[in-house]
Motif scaffolding. Sequence first.
Motif, PDB file in Angstrom:
ATOM      1  N   SER A   1       2.756   1.150  -9.165  1.00  0.00           N
ATOM      2  CA  SER A   1       0.944   2.000  -9.885  1.00  0.00           C
ATOM      3  C   SER A   1       0.978   3.394 -10.425  1.00  0.00           C
ATOM      4  O   SER A   1       1.811   4.257  -9.790  1.00  0.00           O
TER       5      SER A   1
ATOM      6  N   ALA B   1     -13.861   1.063  -6.446  1.00  0.00           N
ATOM      7  CA  ALA B   1     -12.889   0.264  -5.708  1.00  0.00           C
ATOM      8  C   ALA B   1     -13.112  -0.932  -6.501  1.00  0.00           C
ATOM      9  O   ALA B   1     -13.716  -2.054  -5.809  1.00  0.00           O
TER      10      ALA B   1
ATOM     11  N   ASP C   1       0.785  -0.931  -0.018  1.00  0.00           N
ATOM     12  CA  ASP C   1      -0.237   0.129   0.444  1.00  0.00           C
ATOM     13  C   ASP C   1       1.079   1.438  -0.152  1.00  0.00           C
ATOM     14  O   ASP C   1       2.047   1.463   0.241  1.00  0.00           O
TER      15      ASP C   1
ATOM     16  N   GLU D   1      -7.953   0.476  -5.872  1.00  0.00           N
ATOM     17  CA  GLU D   1      -8.540   1.315  -5.807  1.00  0.00           C
ATOM     18  C   GLU D   1      -9.161   2.357  -6.983  1.00  0.00           C
ATOM     19  O   GLU D   1      -9.774   2.849  -6.760  1.00  0.00           O
ATOM     20  N   ASP D   2      -8.355   2.030  -7.958  1.00  0.00           N
ATOM     21  CA  ASP D   2      -8.569   2.577  -8.777  1.00  0.00           C
ATOM     22  C   ASP D   2      -9.360   2.804 -10.498  1.00  0.00           C
ATOM     23  O   ASP D   2      -8.952   3.388 -11.097  1.00  0.00           O
ATOM     24  N   THR D   3      -9.831   1.940  -9.581  1.00  0.00           N
ATOM     25  CA  THR D   3     -10.922   1.138 -10.501  1.00  0.00           C
ATOM     26  C   THR D   3     -10.504  -0.166 -11.895  1.00  0.00           C
ATOM     27  O   THR D   3     -10.981  -0.257 -12.688  1.00  0.00           O
TER      28      THR D   3
ATOM     29  N   LYS E   1      -1.024   6.410  -5.207  1.00  0.00           N
ATOM     30  CA  LYS E   1      -1.555   6.541  -3.782  1.00  0.00           C
ATOM     31  C   LYS E   1      -2.708   5.844  -3.906  1.00  0.00           C
ATOM     32  O   LYS E   1      -3.989   5.491  -2.222  1.00  0.00           O
ATOM     33  N   LYS E   2      -3.684   4.997  -4.383  1.00  0.00           N
ATOM     34  CA  LYS E   2      -4.435   4.365  -4.521  1.00  0.00           C
ATOM     35  C   LYS E   2      -3.893   2.675  -4.062  1.00  0.00           C
ATOM     36  O   LYS E   2      -2.947   2.653  -4.817  1.00  0.00           O
ATOM     37  N   LYS E   3      -4.441   1.876  -3.738  1.00  0.00           N
ATOM     38  CA  LYS E   3      -4.097   0.060  -2.935  1.00  0.00           C
ATOM     39  C   LYS E   3      -4.583  -0.564  -4.603  1.00  0.00           C
ATOM     40  O   LYS E   3      -5.067  -0.550  -4.827  1.00  0.00           O
TER      41      LYS E   3
ATOM     42  N   SER F   1       2.042   2.607  -3.824  1.00  0.00           N
ATOM     43  CA  SER F   1       1.732   1.478  -3.890  1.00  0.00           C
ATOM     44  C   SER F   1       2.520   0.924  -5.207  1.00  0.00           C
ATOM     45  O   SER F   1       2.655   0.872  -6.353  1.00  0.00           O
TER      46      SER F   1
ATOM     47  N   ASP G   1      -1.419   5.266 -10.032  1.00  0.00           N
ATOM     48  CA  ASP G   1      -2.137   6.830  -9.397  1.00  0.00           C
ATOM     49  C   ASP G   1      -1.075   5.844  -7.637  1.00  0.00           C
ATOM     50  O   ASP G   1      -1.620   4.465  -7.164  1.00  0.00           O
TER      51      ASP G   1
END
Length: 362
Positions: A176, A227, A145, A200-202, A180-182, A152, A178
């Motif tokens: 990743s 997510a 994470d 989490e960023d879909t 900051k997204k898990k 992450s 993004d």
Amino acid sequence: MTMACVSTEGLGLDGRRFNQMRSSSHQTLETRMRPILMKGHERPLTFLRYNRDGDLLFSCAKDHTPTLWLADNGERLGTYGGHNGAVWCCDVSRDSSRLVTGSADQTAKLWDVKSGKQLFTFNFGSSARSVDFSVGDHLAVITTDHFMGVSSAIHVKRIAEDPQDQVGDSVLVLQSPDRKKKINRAVWGPLNQTIVSGGEDTVIRIWDTETGKLLKQSDEEVGHKEAITSLCKAADDSHFLTGSHDKTAKACLWDMRTLTLIKSYTTVVPVNAVAMSPLLNHVVLGGGQDASAVTTTDHRAGKFEAKFYDTILEEEIGGVKGHFGPINALAFNPDGKSFSSGGEDGYVRLHHFDSNYFNIKI
């Protein structure tokens, strides 16, 4: 290195006892859809995994102690003590000799399944969210994470045959987009040539394991809108199933190589866990309303049940109730004749299918 031995409580995991228990678990079981309730965790369940033979079941929870059960009768064989935080995920090697776990204590650990000994600890600067052994068990993919400036990422670790030769260095690290997204799940693709990730960023992504390049990613208009909570591969690695907290509470079936959306399954509650039957064309979804509202709502209103769908027709064919909180984990036995669920209520429920299940017609 500190060796954390299994908590036995009179059960013991010495080699002879362990092998006797596994052997006896293969005896014929008269199947009825009466669940076996397994209470070995003090906190909510997070993950469930069967071994390849289908005679052992591993459970993870927020209480720090992965637990080993017999898969036919739910007898607890012991726990693996050594983590200092919630354990998010686990995987077991194909020969059932090694276990890998990922935890909120910023470590992933390798264990000897039979003795419960801790073989090695991979240290990170943030929680280890997901773990998965490669085909052949020589590699493991671990996601971590975002935390305090640490992005992450997806880490590939080489797994040594001899624990004495094990090192903590990563063979490959994928950042990743993004940061900051898990990344909630990452699994190996066919022949270990790719890694499939979702979080989490879909967005679902397919990565090349040789070069680290991003090969494909899901279309925002086609895929999930919130997510991605779970990801489950088919037994033949040809496709995979994802679950999400979409407003439509959707699960999606994807082609593993082309990332084409094949099917989608809609329910009325957030999806926390998904699983696919290795025997029939069935998928099962589990979830329920958010845990924060559980204490103020009747369990019947929370819809805490495992929903079964026909894989091809996308239609709901049944449900299994019982949990008094959201379902966080689901797993099918590799023989397709039973499944287990783990909930926010701290229980693992083991279900052996009766004959009626195998004769369901739509």
